[in-house]
Design a protein around this motif. Structure first.
Motif, mmCIF file in Angstrom:
data_model
loop_
_atom_site.group_PDB
_atom_site.id
_atom_site.type_symbol
_atom_site.label_atom_id
_atom_site.label_comp_id
_atom_site.label_asym_id
_atom_site.label_seq_id
_atom_site.Cartn_x
_atom_site.Cartn_y
_atom_site.Cartn_z
ATOM 1 N N VAL A 16 19.315 44.445 59.675
ATOM 2 C CA VAL A 16 17.949 43.918 59.755
ATOM 3 C C VAL A 16 17.946 42.396 59.723
ATOM 4 C CG1 VAL A 16 16.874 45.975 58.790
ATOM 5 C CG2 VAL A 16 17.721 44.191 57.248
ATOM 6 N N THR A 17 19.070 41.807 59.300
ATOM 7 C CA THR A 17 19.166 40.349 59.270
ATOM 8 C C THR A 17 19.846 39.789 60.517
ATOM 9 O OG1 THR A 17 21.258 40.511 58.041
ATOM 10 C CG2 THR A 17 19.225 40.305 56.752
ATOM 11 N N GLY A 18 20.139 40.693 61.504
ATOM 12 C CA GLY A 18 20.703 40.230 62.771
ATOM 13 C C GLY A 18 22.204 40.154 62.812
ATOM 14 N N GLU A 19 22.883 40.661 61.806
ATOM 15 C CA GLU A 19 24.351 40.658 61.817
ATOM 16 C C GLU A 19 24.868 41.854 62.619
ATOM 17 O OE1 GLU A 19 26.042 38.923 57.773
ATOM 18 O OE2 GLU A 19 24.516 40.451 57.417
ATOM 19 N N VAL A 20 26.102 41.717 63.086
ATOM 20 C CA VAL A 20 26.754 42.773 63.865
ATOM 21 C C VAL A 20 27.889 43.361 63.036
ATOM 22 C CG1 VAL A 20 27.992 43.317 65.998
ATOM 23 C CG2 VAL A 20 26.198 41.570 66.007
ATOM 24 N N PHE A 21 28.008 44.698 63.060
ATOM 25 C CA PHE A 21 29.055 45.355 62.276
ATOM 26 C C PHE A 21 29.849 46.345 63.131
ATOM 27 C CE2 PHE A 21 25.992 44.034 59.056
ATOM 28 C CZ PHE A 21 26.834 43.405 58.137
ATOM 29 N N ASN A 22 31.129 46.414 62.843
ATOM 30 C CA ASN A 22 32.045 47.350 63.476
ATOM 31 C C ASN A 22 31.978 48.681 62.721
ATOM 32 O OD1 ASN A 22 34.233 48.483 64.912
ATOM 33 N ND2 ASN A 22 35.701 47.696 63.410
ATOM 34 N N LEU A 23 31.693 49.771 63.440
ATOM 35 C CA LEU A 23 31.493 51.075 62.805
ATOM 36 C C LEU A 23 32.528 52.087 63.278
ATOM 37 C CD1 LEU A 23 27.617 51.319 63.381
ATOM 38 C CD2 LEU A 23 28.808 50.330 61.408
ATOM 39 N N LEU A 24 32.621 53.182 62.565
ATOM 40 C CA LEU A 24 33.439 54.301 63.001
ATOM 41 C C LEU A 24 32.645 55.122 64.013
ATOM 42 C CD1 LEU A 24 34.953 55.537 59.609
ATOM 43 C CD2 LEU A 24 36.144 54.309 61.429
ATOM 44 N N ALA A 25 33.236 55.358 65.189
ATOM 45 C CA ALA A 25 32.529 56.105 66.234
ATOM 46 C C ALA A 25 32.171 57.510 65.764
ATOM 47 C CB ALA A 25 33.383 56.173 67.495
ATOM 48 N N GLU A 26 33.072 58.146 64.993
ATOM 49 C CA GLU A 26 32.795 59.506 64.510
ATOM 50 C C GLU A 26 31.594 59.532 63.577
ATOM 51 O OE1 GLU A 26 36.990 59.203 65.755
ATOM 52 O OE2 GLU A 26 35.762 58.039 64.355
ATOM 53 N N GLU A 27 31.466 58.495 62.743
ATOM 54 C CA GLU A 27 30.309 58.434 61.848
ATOM 55 C C GLU A 27 29.020 58.249 62.648
ATOM 56 O OE1 GLU A 27 28.328 55.793 58.221
ATOM 57 O OE2 GLU A 27 30.099 55.051 59.307
ATOM 58 N N VAL A 28 29.078 57.398 63.669
ATOM 59 C CA VAL A 28 27.896 57.175 64.505
ATOM 60 C C VAL A 28 27.477 58.472 65.186
ATOM 61 C CG1 VAL A 28 26.996 55.968 66.522
ATOM 62 C CG2 VAL A 28 28.438 54.741 64.887
ATOM 63 N N ALA A 29 28.443 59.185 65.776
ATOM 64 C CA ALA A 29 28.134 60.441 66.468
ATOM 65 C C ALA A 29 27.531 61.457 65.509
ATOM 66 C CB ALA A 29 29.400 61.002 67.116
ATOM 67 N N THR A 30 28.090 61.547 64.312
ATOM 68 C CA THR A 30 27.583 62.499 63.321
ATOM 69 C C THR A 30 26.148 62.175 62.935
ATOM 70 O OG1 THR A 30 29.809 62.760 62.429
ATOM 71 C CG2 THR A 30 27.993 63.498 61.038
#
Length: 444
Positions: free
Chosen positions: A181-195
Protein backbone atom coordinates in the motif's frame (compact mmCIF):
# COMPACT_ATOMS: atom_id res chain seq x y z
CA UNK A 1 -6.82 -49.27 -42.32
CA UNK A 2 -4.57 -47.30 -39.97
CA UNK A 3 -6.35 -44.05 -40.86
CA UNK A 4 -9.74 -45.63 -40.07
CA UNK A 5 -8.45 -46.91 -36.72
CA UNK A 6 -7.02 -43.48 -35.82
CA UNK A 7 -10.34 -41.86 -36.74
CA UNK A 8 -12.24 -44.31 -34.54
CA UNK A 9 -9.91 -43.59 -31.60
CA UNK A 10 -10.44 -39.85 -32.11
CA UNK A 11 -14.23 -40.26 -32.15
CA UNK A 12 -14.15 -42.50 -29.07
CA UNK A 13 -11.99 -39.97 -27.23
CA UNK A 14 -14.36 -37.13 -28.03
CA UNK A 15 -17.34 -39.14 -26.86
CA UNK A 16 -15.67 -40.06 -23.59
CA UNK A 17 -14.54 -36.46 -23.10
CA UNK A 18 -17.96 -34.90 -23.68
CA UNK A 19 -19.12 -35.16 -20.02
CA UNK A 20 -15.96 -33.37 -18.89
CA UNK A 21 -16.23 -30.68 -21.56
CA UNK A 22 -19.74 -29.94 -20.27
CA UNK A 23 -18.69 -30.16 -16.62
CA UNK A 24 -15.73 -27.77 -17.00
CA UNK A 25 -17.56 -25.07 -18.99
CA UNK A 26 -17.81 -21.78 -17.01
CA UNK A 27 -15.68 -23.23 -14.20
CA UNK A 28 -12.65 -21.34 -12.87
CA UNK A 29 -9.20 -22.97 -12.93
CA UNK A 30 -6.01 -21.40 -11.59
CA UNK A 31 -2.92 -22.65 -13.44
CA UNK A 32 0.47 -22.48 -11.77
CA UNK A 33 3.25 -22.74 -14.39
CA UNK A 34 6.78 -22.57 -12.99
CA UNK A 35 9.63 -20.89 -14.80
CA UNK A 36 11.15 -24.33 -15.44
CA UNK A 37 8.22 -25.22 -17.72
CA UNK A 38 8.88 -22.17 -19.89
CA UNK A 39 12.28 -23.58 -20.86
CA UNK A 40 11.10 -27.00 -22.03
CA UNK A 41 10.44 -28.06 -25.62
CA UNK A 42 6.88 -28.89 -24.56
CA UNK A 43 6.00 -25.35 -23.43
CA UNK A 44 4.34 -24.25 -26.67
CA UNK A 45 2.11 -27.33 -26.51
CA UNK A 46 1.16 -26.36 -22.94
CA UNK A 47 0.23 -22.92 -24.24
CA UNK A 48 -1.83 -24.51 -27.03
CA UNK A 49 -3.69 -26.64 -24.50
CA UNK A 50 -4.35 -23.59 -22.32
CA UNK A 51 -5.79 -21.83 -25.37
CA UNK A 52 -7.97 -24.86 -26.08
CA UNK A 53 -9.30 -24.84 -22.50
CA UNK A 54 -10.17 -21.17 -22.89
CA UNK A 55 -12.00 -21.83 -26.17
CA UNK A 56 -14.05 -24.53 -24.42
CA UNK A 57 -15.43 -21.96 -22.00
CA UNK A 58 -13.16 -22.49 -18.98
CA UNK A 59 -12.27 -19.36 -16.99
CA UNK A 60 -8.50 -19.44 -16.60
CA UNK A 61 -6.07 -17.53 -14.41
CA UNK A 62 -2.39 -18.09 -15.18
CA UNK A 63 0.17 -17.63 -12.40
CA UNK A 64 3.75 -18.03 -13.58
CA UNK A 65 7.01 -18.64 -11.82
CA UNK A 66 10.38 -17.25 -12.76
CA UNK A 67 13.06 -18.97 -10.62
CA UNK A 68 15.46 -20.16 -13.37
CA UNK A 69 15.09 -16.88 -15.25
CA UNK A 70 15.97 -14.96 -12.09
CA UNK A 71 18.99 -17.13 -11.53
CA UNK A 72 20.19 -16.50 -15.09
CA UNK A 73 19.91 -12.74 -14.58
CA UNK A 74 21.81 -12.93 -11.31
CA UNK A 75 24.54 -15.11 -12.84
CA UNK A 76 24.85 -12.84 -15.89
CA UNK A 77 25.40 -9.80 -13.69
CA UNK A 78 27.63 -11.66 -11.25
CA UNK A 79 25.32 -11.00 -8.33
CA UNK A 80 24.79 -13.56 -5.57
CA UNK A 81 21.59 -13.57 -3.55
CA UNK A 82 21.57 -15.65 -0.39
CA UNK A 83 18.85 -18.00 0.85
CA UNK A 84 17.59 -18.69 4.36
CA UNK A 85 15.03 -21.45 5.04
CA UNK A 86 14.75 -21.86 1.25
CA UNK A 87 13.63 -18.24 0.82
CA UNK A 88 15.60 -15.79 -1.29
CA UNK A 89 16.90 -12.79 0.63
CA UNK A 90 15.96 -10.14 -1.90
CA UNK A 91 18.25 -7.14 -1.61
CA UNK A 92 17.84 -4.03 -3.76
CA UNK A 93 20.16 -5.27 -6.55
CA UNK A 94 18.41 -8.67 -6.64
CA UNK A 95 15.00 -6.99 -6.84
CA UNK A 96 16.10 -4.92 -9.82
CA UNK A 97 17.22 -8.04 -11.69
CA UNK A 98 14.07 -9.93 -10.64
CA UNK A 99 11.94 -7.19 -12.20
CA UNK A 100 13.79 -7.64 -15.48
CA UNK A 101 13.30 -11.41 -15.41
CA UNK A 102 9.60 -11.08 -14.59
CA UNK A 103 9.06 -8.52 -17.34
CA UNK A 104 10.72 -10.74 -19.93
CA UNK A 105 8.59 -13.75 -18.92
CA UNK A 106 5.38 -11.70 -18.99
CA UNK A 107 6.11 -10.55 -22.53
CA UNK A 108 6.98 -14.09 -23.62
CA UNK A 109 3.76 -15.50 -22.18
CA UNK A 110 1.58 -12.89 -23.81
CA UNK A 111 3.34 -13.40 -27.13
CA UNK A 112 2.83 -17.17 -27.00
CA UNK A 113 -0.84 -16.84 -26.03
CA UNK A 114 -1.42 -14.33 -28.83
CA UNK A 115 -0.16 -16.61 -31.59
CA UNK A 116 -2.66 -17.40 -34.33
CA UNK A 117 -0.50 -18.86 -37.06
CA UNK A 118 -2.13 -20.76 -39.88
CA UNK A 119 -1.77 -24.54 -39.61
CA UNK A 120 -1.08 -24.26 -35.88
CA UNK A 121 -3.33 -25.39 -32.98
CA UNK A 122 -4.07 -21.72 -32.24
CA UNK A 123 -5.19 -20.82 -35.75
CA UNK A 124 -8.29 -18.66 -35.48
CA UNK A 125 -8.08 -18.50 -31.68
CA UNK A 126 -9.08 -15.25 -30.08
CA UNK A 127 -7.21 -15.41 -26.79
CA UNK A 128 -6.86 -12.19 -24.85
CA UNK A 129 -4.56 -11.80 -21.88
CA UNK A 130 -4.11 -9.11 -19.27
CA UNK A 131 -1.23 -8.49 -16.89
CA UNK A 132 -3.09 -8.51 -13.63
CA UNK A 133 -2.07 -6.28 -10.74
CA UNK A 134 -4.25 -7.87 -8.07
CA UNK A 135 -1.72 -8.95 -5.44
CA UNK A 136 -1.15 -6.75 -2.42
CA UNK A 137 2.00 -7.81 -0.59
CA UNK A 138 3.80 -7.14 2.64
CA UNK A 139 7.40 -7.80 3.67
CA UNK A 140 8.38 -11.05 5.36
CA UNK A 141 10.44 -8.82 7.62
CA UNK A 142 13.09 -10.08 10.02
CA UNK A 143 13.08 -13.73 11.12
CA UNK A 144 15.73 -15.46 13.19
CA UNK A 145 17.70 -12.23 12.97
CA UNK A 146 17.69 -12.38 9.17
CA UNK A 147 16.27 -9.43 7.22
CA UNK A 148 14.60 -10.73 4.07
CA UNK A 149 14.58 -7.21 2.60
CA UNK A 150 12.26 -7.18 -0.45
CA UNK A 151 11.12 -10.77 -0.11
CA UNK A 152 7.43 -10.65 0.70
CA UNK A 153 4.25 -12.60 1.28
CA UNK A 154 0.70 -12.18 0.04
CA UNK A 155 -1.42 -9.82 2.08
CA UNK A 156 -4.60 -9.97 0.00
CA UNK A 157 -5.93 -10.70 -3.48
CA UNK A 158 -8.30 -8.39 -5.32
CA UNK A 159 -10.83 -11.10 -6.15
CA UNK A 160 -13.42 -8.62 -7.45
CA UNK A 161 -10.89 -7.18 -9.89
CA UNK A 162 -9.99 -10.66 -11.11
CA UNK A 163 -13.64 -11.61 -11.59
CA UNK A 164 -14.20 -8.49 -13.70
CA UNK A 165 -11.27 -9.46 -15.90
CA UNK A 166 -12.59 -13.01 -16.27
CA UNK A 167 -16.03 -11.63 -17.16
CA UNK A 168 -14.39 -9.86 -20.10
CA UNK A 169 -13.20 -13.22 -21.40
CA UNK A 170 -9.50 -12.59 -20.82
CA UNK A 171 -6.84 -14.75 -19.19
CA UNK A 172 -5.30 -12.78 -16.31
CA UNK A 173 -1.54 -13.36 -16.13
CA UNK A 174 -0.17 -12.93 -12.61
CA UNK A 175 3.51 -12.71 -11.74
CA UNK A 176 5.18 -13.55 -8.41
CA UNK A 177 5.48 -9.85 -7.68
CA UNK A 178 3.34 -7.92 -5.22
CA UNK A 179 2.90 -4.28 -4.35
CA UNK A 180 2.41 -2.78 -0.92
CA UNK A 181 0.00 0.00 0.00
CA UNK A 182 3.05 2.24 0.33
CA UNK A 183 4.15 1.54 -3.27
CA UNK A 184 6.97 -0.90 -2.55
CA UNK A 185 7.61 -3.96 -4.71
CA UNK A 186 8.15 -7.42 -3.22
CA UNK A 187 9.39 -10.73 -4.57
CA UNK A 188 6.88 -13.50 -3.79
CA UNK A 189 6.64 -17.26 -4.04
CA UNK A 190 4.65 -18.17 -7.17
CA UNK A 191 3.06 -21.15 -5.39
CA UNK A 192 1.80 -18.92 -2.60
CA UNK A 193 0.36 -16.46 -5.12
CA UNK A 194 -1.43 -19.25 -7.02
CA UNK A 195 -2.84 -20.70 -3.80
CA UNK A 196 -4.14 -17.37 -2.53
CA UNK A 197 -5.65 -16.54 -5.93
CA UNK A 198 -7.45 -19.91 -6.03
CA UNK A 199 -8.77 -19.40 -2.50
CA UNK A 200 -9.87 -15.81 -3.12
CA UNK A 201 -11.68 -16.77 -6.33
CA UNK A 202 -13.18 -19.90 -4.77
CA UNK A 203 -11.74 -21.64 -7.81
CA UNK A 204 -12.94 -25.05 -8.90
CA UNK A 205 -9.40 -26.28 -9.49
CA UNK A 206 -5.78 -25.39 -8.80
CA UNK A 207 -3.46 -27.00 -11.34
CA UNK A 208 0.31 -27.10 -11.04
CA UNK A 209 3.09 -28.31 -13.35
CA UNK A 210 6.22 -30.08 -12.13
CA UNK A 211 8.97 -32.31 -13.56
CA UNK A 212 7.26 -35.58 -12.50
CA UNK A 213 3.88 -36.88 -13.64
CA UNK A 214 2.63 -36.24 -10.11
CA UNK A 215 3.32 -37.63 -6.65
CA UNK A 216 5.13 -40.95 -6.96
CA UNK A 217 5.06 -43.93 -4.61
CA UNK A 218 8.11 -45.98 -3.63
CA UNK A 219 7.89 -47.97 -6.86
CA UNK A 220 7.79 -44.83 -8.97
CA UNK A 221 4.09 -45.13 -9.83
CA UNK A 222 1.85 -42.07 -9.93
CA UNK A 223 -0.55 -41.80 -6.99
CA UNK A 224 -3.75 -40.68 -8.66
CA UNK A 225 -5.53 -39.36 -5.57
CA UNK A 226 -4.48 -38.05 -2.16
CA UNK A 227 -6.51 -36.65 0.67
CA UNK A 228 -4.88 -33.73 2.51
CA UNK A 229 -3.69 -35.88 5.42
CA UNK A 230 -2.10 -38.34 3.01
CA UNK A 231 -0.44 -35.50 1.11
CA UNK A 232 1.03 -34.23 4.40
CA UNK A 233 2.77 -37.58 4.91
CA UNK A 234 4.48 -37.25 1.52
CA UNK A 235 5.42 -33.66 2.31
CA UNK A 236 7.10 -34.75 5.54
CA UNK A 237 8.92 -37.57 3.75
CA UNK A 238 10.21 -35.21 1.05
CA UNK A 239 11.38 -32.71 3.66
CA UNK A 240 13.35 -35.42 5.45
CA UNK A 241 14.90 -36.83 2.27
CA UNK A 242 16.39 -33.58 1.00
CA UNK A 243 17.20 -30.05 2.08
CA UNK A 244 16.27 -28.83 -1.40
CA UNK A 245 12.70 -27.81 -2.09
CA UNK A 246 11.39 -29.43 -5.26
CA UNK A 247 8.54 -28.14 -7.39
CA UNK A 248 6.46 -31.13 -6.34
CA UNK A 249 6.98 -30.34 -2.67
CA UNK A 250 6.12 -26.65 -3.14
CA UNK A 251 2.92 -27.46 -5.00
CA UNK A 252 1.88 -30.17 -2.52
CA UNK A 253 2.10 -27.64 0.28
CA UNK A 254 0.01 -25.23 -1.76
CA UNK A 255 -2.55 -27.90 -2.64
CA UNK A 256 -3.07 -28.85 1.00
CA UNK A 257 -3.50 -25.20 1.99
CA UNK A 258 -5.94 -24.63 -0.88
CA UNK A 259 -7.88 -27.76 -0.03
CA UNK A 260 -8.30 -26.72 3.60
CA UNK A 261 -9.56 -23.33 2.44
CA UNK A 262 -12.24 -24.78 0.19
CA UNK A 263 -10.65 -25.55 -3.20
CA UNK A 264 -12.07 -29.02 -3.77
CA UNK A 265 -9.47 -30.36 -6.23
CA UNK A 266 -5.84 -29.60 -6.97
CA UNK A 267 -3.99 -31.37 -9.79
CA UNK A 268 -0.27 -31.95 -10.23
CA UNK A 269 0.95 -32.86 -13.73
CA UNK A 270 4.21 -32.88 -15.69
CA UNK A 271 5.40 -30.04 -17.89
CA UNK A 272 7.43 -32.59 -19.87
CA UNK A 273 4.51 -34.83 -20.90
CA UNK A 274 2.72 -33.75 -24.06
CA UNK A 275 -1.00 -33.24 -23.54
CA UNK A 276 -0.84 -33.79 -19.77
CA UNK A 277 -3.30 -30.96 -19.09
CA UNK A 278 -5.91 -32.36 -21.48
CA UNK A 279 -5.44 -35.96 -20.35
CA UNK A 280 -5.82 -34.93 -16.72
CA UNK A 281 -8.99 -32.94 -17.26
CA UNK A 282 -10.80 -34.87 -20.00
CA UNK A 283 -10.26 -38.52 -19.10
CA UNK A 284 -11.80 -40.41 -16.20
CA UNK A 285 -8.54 -41.44 -14.56
CA UNK A 286 -6.36 -38.51 -15.55
CA UNK A 287 -2.60 -38.76 -15.79
CA UNK A 288 -1.29 -36.97 -12.69
CA UNK A 289 -2.10 -36.67 -8.99
CA UNK A 290 -5.13 -35.06 -7.41
CA UNK A 291 -5.35 -33.66 -3.89
CA UNK A 292 -9.03 -33.70 -2.99
CA UNK A 293 -11.20 -32.67 -0.05
CA UNK A 294 -13.26 -35.80 -0.49
CA UNK A 295 -12.53 -38.86 -2.58
CA UNK A 296 -14.14 -38.64 -6.00
CA UNK A 297 -14.60 -42.40 -5.75
CA UNK A 298 -17.07 -43.68 -3.17
CA UNK A 299 -18.99 -46.75 -2.09
CA UNK A 300 -22.71 -46.15 -1.68
CA UNK A 301 -26.05 -47.90 -1.73
CA UNK A 302 -27.37 -48.49 -5.24
CA UNK A 303 -30.61 -46.97 -6.53
CA UNK A 304 -32.80 -47.73 -9.54
CA UNK A 305 -30.93 -44.96 -11.39
CA UNK A 306 -27.80 -47.15 -11.24
CA UNK A 307 -29.34 -50.16 -12.97
CA UNK A 308 -28.04 -49.18 -16.42
CA UNK A 309 -24.51 -48.94 -15.04
CA UNK A 310 -24.88 -52.22 -13.14
CA UNK A 311 -26.02 -54.04 -16.28
CA UNK A 312 -23.05 -52.74 -18.26
CA UNK A 313 -20.76 -53.99 -15.49
CA UNK A 314 -22.19 -57.48 -14.96
CA UNK A 315 -23.52 -58.51 -18.38
CA UNK A 316 -20.07 -59.42 -19.83
CA UNK A 317 -19.50 -61.80 -16.88
CA UNK A 318 -22.99 -63.23 -17.26
CA UNK A 319 -22.24 -64.02 -20.90
CA UNK A 320 -19.11 -65.88 -19.80
CA UNK A 321 -21.08 -67.85 -17.21
CA UNK A 322 -19.15 -66.34 -14.30
CA UNK A 323 -22.30 -64.75 -12.88
CA UNK A 324 -25.90 -65.92 -12.81
CA UNK A 325 -28.01 -63.88 -15.25
CA UNK A 326 -30.05 -61.08 -13.69
CA UNK A 327 -32.74 -59.32 -15.69
CA UNK A 328 -33.43 -55.61 -15.38
CA UNK A 329 -36.68 -56.49 -13.59
CA UNK A 330 -34.84 -58.65 -11.08
CA UNK A 331 -32.27 -55.93 -10.46
CA UNK A 332 -35.05 -53.41 -9.87
CA UNK A 333 -36.64 -55.78 -7.35
CA UNK A 334 -33.32 -56.50 -5.55
CA UNK A 335 -31.62 -53.11 -5.87
CA UNK A 336 -31.82 -52.46 -2.13
CA UNK A 337 -29.31 -55.27 -1.56
CA UNK A 338 -26.64 -53.77 -3.85
CA UNK A 339 -23.71 -51.51 -3.01
CA UNK A 340 -21.72 -49.83 -5.79
CA UNK A 341 -18.36 -48.14 -6.27
CA UNK A 342 -18.95 -44.88 -8.13
CA UNK A 343 -16.16 -42.94 -9.81
CA UNK A 344 -17.10 -39.60 -11.35
CA UNK A 345 -20.63 -40.86 -12.05
CA UNK A 346 -19.55 -44.23 -13.48
CA UNK A 347 -20.31 -47.56 -11.74
CA UNK A 348 -16.97 -49.37 -11.57
CA UNK A 349 -17.77 -51.96 -8.93
CA UNK A 350 -20.67 -53.64 -7.19
CA UNK A 351 -21.59 -56.25 -4.61
CA UNK A 352 -24.82 -57.49 -3.07
CA UNK A 353 -25.69 -58.70 0.42
CA UNK A 354 -28.77 -60.93 0.50
CA UNK A 355 -30.05 -61.29 4.08
CA UNK A 356 -31.10 -64.47 5.84
CA UNK A 357 -31.89 -63.03 9.27
CA UNK A 358 -33.36 -66.19 10.81
CA UNK A 359 -30.01 -67.98 10.42
CA UNK A 360 -28.02 -64.79 11.11
CA UNK A 361 -26.32 -65.20 7.75
CA UNK A 362 -25.83 -63.12 4.63
CA UNK A 363 -24.95 -64.05 1.07
CA UNK A 364 -22.21 -62.04 -0.62
CA UNK A 365 -23.08 -62.06 -4.32
CA UNK A 366 -22.29 -60.32 -7.60
CA UNK A 367 -18.91 -58.98 -6.42
CA UNK A 368 -17.56 -57.31 -9.57
CA UNK A 369 -14.90 -54.75 -10.48
CA UNK A 370 -14.68 -52.98 -13.84
CA UNK A 371 -11.91 -54.58 -15.99
CA UNK A 372 -9.91 -51.33 -16.06
CA UNK A 373 -9.85 -51.13 -12.24
CA UNK A 374 -9.11 -54.69 -11.17
CA UNK A 375 -5.49 -54.08 -10.20
CA UNK A 376 -6.51 -51.99 -7.21
CA UNK A 377 -8.10 -53.12 -3.94
CA UNK A 378 -11.67 -52.17 -4.84
CA UNK A 379 -12.99 -55.72 -4.57
CA UNK A 380 -11.44 -56.03 -1.11
CA UNK A 381 -12.88 -52.66 -0.10
CA UNK A 382 -16.32 -53.71 -1.32
CA UNK A 383 -16.14 -56.98 0.56
CA UNK A 384 -15.05 -55.18 3.74
CA UNK A 385 -17.97 -52.77 3.27
CA UNK A 386 -20.40 -55.70 2.88
CA UNK A 387 -18.99 -57.35 6.00
CA UNK A 388 -19.53 -54.18 8.02
CA UNK A 389 -23.15 -54.08 6.85
CA UNK A 390 -23.58 -57.75 7.74
CA UNK A 391 -22.28 -57.19 11.27
CA UNK A 392 -24.55 -54.17 11.66
CA UNK A 393 -27.51 -56.43 10.75
CA UNK A 394 -26.44 -58.89 13.44
CA UNK A 395 -25.21 -61.62 11.08
CA UNK A 396 -22.60 -64.07 12.33
CA UNK A 397 -21.33 -65.34 8.98
CA UNK A 398 -21.43 -64.67 5.24
CA UNK A 399 -21.27 -67.15 2.39
CA UNK A 400 -20.65 -67.09 -1.34
CA UNK A 401 -21.53 -69.39 -4.21
CA UNK A 402 -18.86 -69.31 -6.91
CA UNK A 403 -17.65 -71.34 -9.87
CA UNK A 404 -14.49 -69.45 -10.89
CA UNK A 405 -13.32 -67.28 -7.98
CA UNK A 406 -12.70 -70.03 -5.45
CA UNK A 407 -9.05 -69.24 -4.78
CA UNK A 408 -9.73 -65.50 -4.43
CA UNK A 409 -12.20 -66.15 -1.61
CA UNK A 410 -10.04 -68.85 -0.05
CA UNK A 411 -7.15 -66.39 0.15
CA UNK A 412 -9.45 -64.11 2.15
CA UNK A 413 -10.36 -66.60 4.83
CA UNK A 414 -13.40 -68.34 3.34
CA UNK A 415 -13.71 -72.08 4.01
CA UNK A 416 -15.51 -74.72 2.02
CA UNK A 417 -18.98 -75.43 3.35
CA UNK A 418 -21.62 -78.08 2.80
CA UNK A 419 -24.97 -77.55 1.11
CA UNK A 420 -26.70 -78.36 4.39
CA UNK A 421 -24.98 -75.37 6.04
CA UNK A 422 -26.83 -72.93 3.81
CA UNK A 423 -29.98 -71.18 4.97
CA UNK A 424 -33.07 -73.26 4.16
CA UNK A 425 -34.43 -70.77 1.60
CA UNK A 426 -31.09 -70.65 -0.22
CA UNK A 427 -30.65 -74.42 -0.14
CA UNK A 428 -33.99 -74.85 -1.90
CA UNK A 429 -32.83 -72.53 -4.68
CA UNK A 430 -29.40 -74.15 -5.14
CA UNK A 431 -28.76 -75.00 -8.80
CA UNK A 432 -27.29 -78.51 -8.88
CA UNK A 433 -26.59 -78.15 -12.60
CA UNK A 434 -24.41 -75.07 -12.04
CA UNK A 435 -22.62 -76.92 -9.20
CA UNK A 436 -21.27 -73.76 -7.54
CA UNK A 437 -18.79 -74.17 -4.74
CA UNK A 438 -20.01 -72.98 -1.34
CA UNK A 439 -17.60 -70.98 0.80
CA UNK A 440 -18.32 -69.43 4.18
CA UNK A 441 -16.60 -67.19 6.70
CA UNK A 442 -17.43 -66.26 10.27
CA UNK A 443 -17.60 -62.51 10.84
CA UNK A 444 -18.82 -62.23 14.44
Amino acid sequence: MEVVEDSKQLVDWFRRSAPYINAHRNKTFVLMVGGEALETDNFQDIINDIALLSSLGVNLVLVHGVRPQIQKQLDFHGHISKFHNNLRITDEKSLSLIKQAVGAVQIELQARLSMGLANSPMQGASIHTMISNVVTAQPIGVKDGIDYCYAGKVRRIDADGLKKQLALGVIPVISPIGYSVTGEVFNLLAEEVATEVAIALEADKLIGFCSNDGVLDEQGNVISELLPEQAKEYIEAMEQESDKVSGTLCFLRSAVAACKAGVTRSHLISYYRDGALLKELFTRDGIGSQIVKESYERIRRATVDDIGGLLQLIEPLEELGVLVKRSRERLEHEIEYFQIVERDGMVIGCAALYPFPDEKMGELACLVSHPEYRRSARADNLMAHIERRARKLGFESIFVLTTQSIHWFRERGFEFADLNELPKAKKELYNLKRNSKILMRKIS
